[in-house]
Design a protein around this motif. Structure first.
Motif, PDB file in Angstrom:
ATOM      1  N   ALA A  56       0.818  -1.216   0.000  1.00  0.00           N
ATOM      2  CA  ALA A  56       0.000   0.000   0.000  1.00  0.00           C
ATOM      3  C   ALA A  56       0.849   1.262   0.000  1.00  0.00           C
ATOM      4  CB  ALA A  56      -0.929   0.005   1.209  1.00  0.00           C
ATOM      5  N   GLY A  57       2.158   1.116   0.215  1.00  0.00           N
ATOM      6  CA  GLY A  57       3.046   2.269   0.150  1.00  0.00           C
ATOM      7  C   GLY A  57       3.680   2.676   1.457  1.00  0.00           C
ATOM      8  N   LEU A  58       3.449   1.908   2.536  1.00  0.00           N
ATOM      9  CA  LEU A  58       4.099   2.239   3.797  1.00  0.00           C
ATOM     10  C   LEU A  58       5.607   2.121   3.636  1.00  0.00           C
ATOM     11  CD1 LEU A  58       3.291   2.929   6.806  1.00  0.00           C
ATOM     12  CD2 LEU A  58       3.817   0.537   7.312  1.00  0.00           C
ATOM     13  N   ASP A  59       6.344   3.099   4.161  1.00  0.00           N
ATOM     14  CA  ASP A  59       7.798   3.106   3.996  1.00  0.00           C
ATOM     15  C   ASP A  59       8.526   2.346   5.100  1.00  0.00           C
ATOM     16  OD1 ASP A  59       8.124   4.734   1.586  1.00  0.00           O
ATOM     17  OD2 ASP A  59       7.240   6.342   2.784  1.00  0.00           O
ATOM     18  N   ARG A  60       8.105   2.538   6.354  1.00  0.00           N
ATOM     19  CA  ARG A  60       8.846   1.894   7.448  1.00  0.00           C
ATOM     20  C   ARG A  60       7.993   1.815   8.700  1.00  0.00           C
ATOM     21  NH1 ARG A  60      10.730   5.748  10.886  1.00  0.00           N
ATOM     22  NH2 ARG A  60      10.631   7.904  10.152  1.00  0.00           N
ATOM     23  N   VAL A  61       8.497   1.056   9.676  1.00  0.00           N
ATOM     24  CA  VAL A  61       7.786   0.895  10.950  1.00  0.00           C
ATOM     25  C   VAL A  61       8.731   1.159  12.122  1.00  0.00           C
ATOM     26  CG1 VAL A  61       6.098  -0.761  10.077  1.00  0.00           C
ATOM     27  CG2 VAL A  61       8.260  -1.591  11.046  1.00  0.00           C
ATOM     28  N   ASN A  62       8.142   1.652  13.200  1.00  0.00           N
ATOM     29  CA  ASN A  62       8.791   1.729  14.502  1.00  0.00           C
ATOM     30  C   ASN A  62       8.022   0.795  15.422  1.00  0.00           C
ATOM     31  OD1 ASN A  62      10.041   3.956  13.278  1.00  0.00           O
ATOM     32  ND2 ASN A  62      10.180   5.067  15.206  1.00  0.00           N
ATOM     33  N   VAL A  63       8.710  -0.117  16.068  1.00  0.00           N
ATOM     34  CA  VAL A  63       8.046  -1.092  16.937  1.00  0.00           C
ATOM     35  C   VAL A  63       8.435  -0.836  18.389  1.00  0.00           C
ATOM     36  CG1 VAL A  63       7.855  -3.531  17.539  1.00  0.00           C
ATOM     37  CG2 VAL A  63       7.879  -2.835  15.135  1.00  0.00           C
ATOM     38  N   SER A  64       7.441  -0.758  19.252  1.00  0.00           N
ATOM     39  CA  SER A  64       7.689  -0.579  20.678  1.00  0.00           C
ATOM     40  C   SER A  64       7.926  -1.940  21.326  1.00  0.00           C
ATOM     41  CB  SER A  64       6.490   0.106  21.335  1.00  0.00           C
ATOM     42  OG  SER A  64       6.241   1.361  20.736  1.00  0.00           O
ATOM     43  N   LEU A  65       9.103  -2.108  21.921  1.00  0.00           N
ATOM     44  CA  LEU A  65       9.450  -3.378  22.561  1.00  0.00           C
ATOM     45  C   LEU A  65      10.448  -3.093  23.676  1.00  0.00           C
ATOM     46  CD1 LEU A  65       9.356  -6.475  22.710  1.00  0.00           C
ATOM     47  CD2 LEU A  65      11.173  -6.537  20.984  1.00  0.00           C
ATOM     48  N   ASP A  66      10.069  -3.402  24.915  1.00  0.00           N
ATOM     49  CA  ASP A  66      10.879  -3.025  26.068  1.00  0.00           C
ATOM     50  C   ASP A  66      11.699  -4.166  26.650  1.00  0.00           C
ATOM     51  OD1 ASP A  66       9.671  -0.438  25.956  1.00  0.00           O
ATOM     52  OD2 ASP A  66       7.907  -1.292  26.937  1.00  0.00           O
ATOM     53  N   SER A  67      11.464  -5.391  26.191  1.00  0.00           N
ATOM     54  CA  SER A  67      12.230  -6.522  26.703  1.00  0.00           C
ATOM     55  C   SER A  67      12.113  -7.690  25.730  1.00  0.00           C
ATOM     56  CB  SER A  67      11.707  -6.961  28.079  1.00  0.00           C
ATOM     57  OG  SER A  67      12.410  -8.100  28.541  1.00  0.00           O
ATOM     58  N   ILE A  68      13.185  -8.459  25.613  1.00  0.00           N
ATOM     59  CA  ILE A  68      13.122  -9.690  24.820  1.00  0.00           C
ATOM     60  C   ILE A  68      13.101 -10.912  25.733  1.00  0.00           C
ATOM     61  CG2 ILE A  68      14.126  -8.763  22.706  1.00  0.00           C
ATOM     62  CD1 ILE A  68      16.836  -9.972  23.668  1.00  0.00           C
ATOM     63  N   ARG A  69      12.891 -10.666  27.020  1.00  0.00           N
ATOM     64  CA  ARG A  69      12.682 -11.753  27.971  1.00  0.00           C
ATOM     65  C   ARG A  69      11.179 -11.952  28.134  1.00  0.00           C
ATOM     66  NH1 ARG A  69      16.658 -10.043  32.989  1.00  0.00           N
ATOM     67  NH2 ARG A  69      18.567  -9.632  31.742  1.00  0.00           N
ATOM     68  N   ARG A  70      10.755 -13.187  27.994  1.00  0.00           N
ATOM     69  CA  ARG A  70       9.316 -13.453  28.015  1.00  0.00           C
ATOM     70  C   ARG A  70       8.659 -12.989  29.314  1.00  0.00           C
ATOM     71  NH1 ARG A  70       6.424 -19.400  27.153  1.00  0.00           N
ATOM     72  NH2 ARG A  70       4.276 -18.674  27.523  1.00  0.00           N
ATOM     73  N   GLU A  71       9.297 -13.267  30.444  1.00  0.00           N
ATOM     74  CA  GLU A  71       8.684 -12.902  31.727  1.00  0.00           C
ATOM     75  C   GLU A  71       8.627 -11.391  31.901  1.00  0.00           C
ATOM     76  OE1 GLU A  71       7.054 -14.820  33.830  1.00  0.00           O
ATOM     77  OE2 GLU A  71       7.389 -16.400  32.354  1.00  0.00           O
ATOM     78  N   SER A  72       9.692 -10.707  31.516  1.00  0.00           N
ATOM     79  CA  SER A  72       9.698  -9.248  31.640  1.00  0.00           C
ATOM     80  C   SER A  72       8.665  -8.632  30.705  1.00  0.00           C
ATOM     81  CB  SER A  72      11.088  -8.690  31.314  1.00  0.00           C
ATOM     82  OG  SER A  72      12.034  -9.070  32.281  1.00  0.00           O
ATOM     83  N   PHE A  73       8.586  -9.161  29.490  1.00  0.00           N
ATOM     84  CA  PHE A  73       7.596  -8.652  28.534  1.00  0.00           C
ATOM     85  C   PHE A  73       6.189  -8.809  29.105  1.00  0.00           C
ATOM     86  CE2 PHE A  73       4.575  -9.086  25.097  1.00  0.00           C
ATOM     87  CZ  PHE A  73       4.931  -8.059  24.231  1.00  0.00           C
ATOM     88  N   ARG A  74       5.923  -9.967  29.676  1.00  0.00           N
ATOM     89  CA  ARG A  74       4.599 -10.218  30.229  1.00  0.00           C
ATOM     90  C   ARG A  74       4.320  -9.309  31.428  1.00  0.00           C
ATOM     91  NH1 ARG A  74       3.184 -16.336  31.182  1.00  0.00           N
ATOM     92  NH2 ARG A  74       4.983 -16.176  32.570  1.00  0.00           N
ATOM     93  N   GLU A  75       5.323  -9.050  32.236  1.00  0.00           N
ATOM     94  CA  GLU A  75       5.141  -8.161  33.385  1.00  0.00           C
ATOM     95  C   GLU A  75       4.834  -6.736  32.931  1.00  0.00           C
ATOM     96  OE1 GLU A  75       7.672  -6.340  37.182  1.00  0.00           O
ATOM     97  OE2 GLU A  75       8.571  -7.907  35.933  1.00  0.00           O
TER      98      GLU A  75
END
Length: 330
Positions: free
Chosen positions: A114-133
């Motif tokens: 559709a023409g989207l150029d790029r994305v910014n993704v919010s992600l604060d942890s790559i540890r499953r437990e921390s992400f869930r918290e």
């Protein structure tokens, strides 16, 4: 066919438009909203797809907007997102998306087409437990799949935005950077801002840019990037001689208000001339009352003239905006 520009009293001109497509979100990040969520905007108050596109077109054709970023809440929950992106891209501007990446694995290729150029993704942890918290949801695998799909679809450079919180994930800065470098993502750390619905933010509790850099420099050699910062908020550093970089956005301790080129449109059609503004200007009412493009553009111009010199977080009289980040749009 530009007729005016979005200039404030201090000579700053807004060319970067942030458009919130919804205040709804499918995560419940602790620094953004309570576990039970919020009272969402009523459907009839939210701009329709056609109304969003019309306001974006007015911004581009009459007011000099050159970049459009779609935000939320979570913009991927907006059903008309792909069509809105397509119509915006046809205006000849750079288009991007800030997302939590839930569902991005299913939509990345359609958005790119559709023409989207790029994305910014919010992600604060790559540890499953921390992400869930932090998010109160066990969805880390979906986010990682979304990131991979965005990269595969050519929505790059794929940027990852991380907020560090004391006692939760502030020990994970170096781990996040090692992961981002290995995956080819551009990592940006953002100081936590006073935009939570609970109004629980405190200056003392915030992990500062200096602390973030100290934690990174304990494991990496960081050198300031040569490229000029300009109006971009991130201070960029080359990691271990490059080519990878890491950015730190010190919105609170080292504000960049003097170079700000942004204006925001909320999901219910209100102009916000600053992320921390306590006043808004209604475009939805004028639009639905039959105002012409030129009349709406003039309202927008007037709204920008009231922009303050800075966000004033360090001022003792500072008050958080009534709306939380999910309703304002980043």
């Amino acid at each position: 066919m530009q007729t005016s520009k979005l200039e404030d009293r201090f000579g700053r001109v807004a060319t970067d438009l942030r458009v919130s497509l919804t205040d709804r979100c499918n995560l419940r990040c602790s620094y953004c909203m309570p576990a039970e969520g919020l009272d969402w905007l009523p459907d009839e108050s939210v701009l329709t797809d056609d109304e969003v596109v019309r306001l974006v077109r007015i911004g581009v054709e009459l007011l000099g907007v050159r970049e459009v970023r779609f935000t939320g809440g979570e913009p991927l929950v907006r059903r008309g997102l792909v069509d809105i992106v397509r119509a915006t891209s046809a205006l000849g501007v750079e288009t991007s998306l800030t997302t939590n990446a839930l569902g991005l694995s299913r939509t990345a290729h359609a958005l790119a087409a559709a023409g989207l150029d790029r994305v910014n993704v919010s992600l604060d942890s790559i540890r499953r437990e921390s992400f869930r918290e932090i998010t109160r949801r066990d969805r880390l695998g979906d986010v990682l799949a979304g990131l991979a799909a965005a990269q595969e679809a050519g929505l790059g450079p794929v940027k990852v935005n991380a907020v560090l919180m004391r006692g939760t994930n502030d020990d994970q800065a170096a781990e996040l950077l090692r992961w981002a470098v290995a995956e080819g993502y551009q990592l940006r750390f953002i100081e936590q801002m006073p935009l939570d619905a609970q109004h629980g933010w405190s200056r003392e509790g915030m992990v500062t840019a200096d602390e973030i850099l100290a934690r990174l420099e304990a494991e990496f050699v960081l050198t300031p990037a040569a490229e000029p910062r300009g109006s971009a908020p991130a201070e960029l550093f080359v990691v271990d001689g490059g080519p990878a970089t890491v950015g730190v956005i010190a919105s609170v301790t080292r504000p960049f208000c003097g170079d700000c080129d942004r204006v925001r449109l909320t999901a219910d059609g209100q102009v916000r001339n600053c992320l921390f503004a306590r006043e808004e200007s209604d475009l939805r009412g004028a639009l639905r009352a039959g105002a012409s493009d030129e009349e709406i553009a003039e309202r927008w111009v007037v709204a920008m003239r009231g922009k303050r010199a800075g966000h004033g977080i360090d001022d003792p009289s500072f008050l958080q905006p009534d709306r939380p980040m999910s309703a304002i749009g980043g």
